[in-house]
Design an enzyme around this catalytic site. Sequence first.
Site, short mmCIF file in Angstrom:
data_model
loop_
_atom_site.label_atom_id
_atom_site.label_comp_id
_atom_site.label_asym_id
_atom_site.label_seq_id
_atom_site.Cartn_x
_atom_site.Cartn_y
_atom_site.Cartn_z
CD GLU A 16 4.20 111.57 40.86
OE1 GLU A 16 4.95 112.12 40.52
OE2 GLU A 16 3.83 110.54 40.01
CB CYS B 260 8.06 119.19 40.10
SG CYS B 260 7.60 118.58 39.21
#
Length: 544
Positions: free
Chosen positions: A247, A281
């Site tokens: 990720e 993010c």
Amino acid sequence: MSPHAELVSRLRAAWLSGKTRPMEYRLAQLEGLGRFLDEKKQDILEATAADMRKSRPARRLCADLCEDNHPGVATQLYPQRWPQLPPVCPQPPFEVEVSELSICRSELNHTLNNLGAWMKDKHVEKNWATQLDSAFIRKDPYGVVLIIGPWNYPINLLLVPLIGAIAAGNCVVMKPSEITRNVERLVAEMLPRYLDEDCFAVVTAGVEETTRLLENKFDYIFFTGSPSVGRIVMTAAAKHLTPVTLELGGKNPCYVCDSCNVQNMARRVAWGRFFNAGQTCVAPDYVLCSAEMQEKLLPALREAITEFYGPNPQESPDFGRIVGDRQFQRVQALLHSGHTAIGGQTDAEERYIGEGLGRTAGRRGELQGGGPTRCGPRHLARQPRLSSLPTAPTVLVEVQQDDPIMQEEIFGPILPILTVASVDDAIAFINARERPLVLYVFSSRKEVVKRVLERTSSGGFCANDTIMHMTIPSLPFGGIGQSGLGRYHGRSSFETFSHQRSTLLRGAGRETLNTPRYPPYAPHRLPLLRAATETKRQTTCLLL
């Protein structure tokens, strides 16, 4: 044997014993994790307060709350009396509740509600030869998995993958980020008390120790962090042919159509960009819009920022800080791109970023066909003093595609705006770059949203809002290409940490039915064998 190797060996022995496989065991561990979140809520708030620092009023509030709820703890976290405290404090408790605790509870409850259904064998279609047999997919645990968490959401991004790993029946080694030291200490000392220590362990490690940890053979590795470190993790995993989920992140575009509601759009973009001081993010990394929309958008963004954080965001208890000095200096350097339209000042002592940096305004540049036309001369503003630096909500204009701020993920409270002539130019600009973790589009016209969705590629997609797709556990989350590999959340987390084991259970008799496939081969048996094993294409009728 190294301590890490001994730990992995101990957990592997526990997994091989079958201890983690029963649903009752998995549910008990998940319930324990829920108790950790409930009973250690205040400790989590205090740990994030010490790690993700913020403004003076908030720090006083944090110390007061800490002393009221846990006498003596405030003096441990804040050794001096609050009037002499450093002028910074945590990520806002409200944001911690929303982004750390609430999402973890939602993920946990979703898993507890559905685990029984997820664990069931999935029966599949069979051919004629196996009609009397049982064919299904069994969701098997991988074994011993490693979860490496980041610093920006140190609870959420460690525990949400952990929920999936527990649900799938694995043993787990957790490695929280060493940058958020107080959360790392809390997780290492407290979380094991709520889980079975034979099957779950927390390792505290810096870069060198983590490198040695990765030398061990794990059955699955789940990493959240930067692409550069992701490559290191993937290289280490490749030595053992260990599957991974990465990720990562990237530059998330936000296209704003002329037809959108400017005030609503500005509030939603400002919230997503400046939440946790931009250290998210999935935050919108830059805005693409027409020159006309930019003229409307700037006052709307200024109004939204003032509404959220007041006339002086540095004094707001609701605006966070950059996590560390190294990260602050990196974000501060990006202010030299474009011209500062809103904010720009910095305070290193508080790791805050706000008014007054960037280049002076030149002619407005516009991106056409995916590339910018050049602006006039670009003059750098004076450098700020390193002794006085936070980071306030900042909006940059006249940014060029080759500026430093467009070469890396910002991960701070800065929002560049680039102008494009049309939605097609925006699509071309987006497609000329690495595929992002998420793509945002704001438009009241469904055909514009559909056009961007169908002609671009990204890990996720969200129209007319930011970040809110992360609140739905049933939506898988993950990147594509440079922004990541694999997915999780809800059932996707369970499936990520499960091996899809193909299973066929045949009877021991009826051997006559197997004769056509055995040697010596006879050509006349082939049609029968093909009829018994091949799948035939179904005919369809199309009404024109």
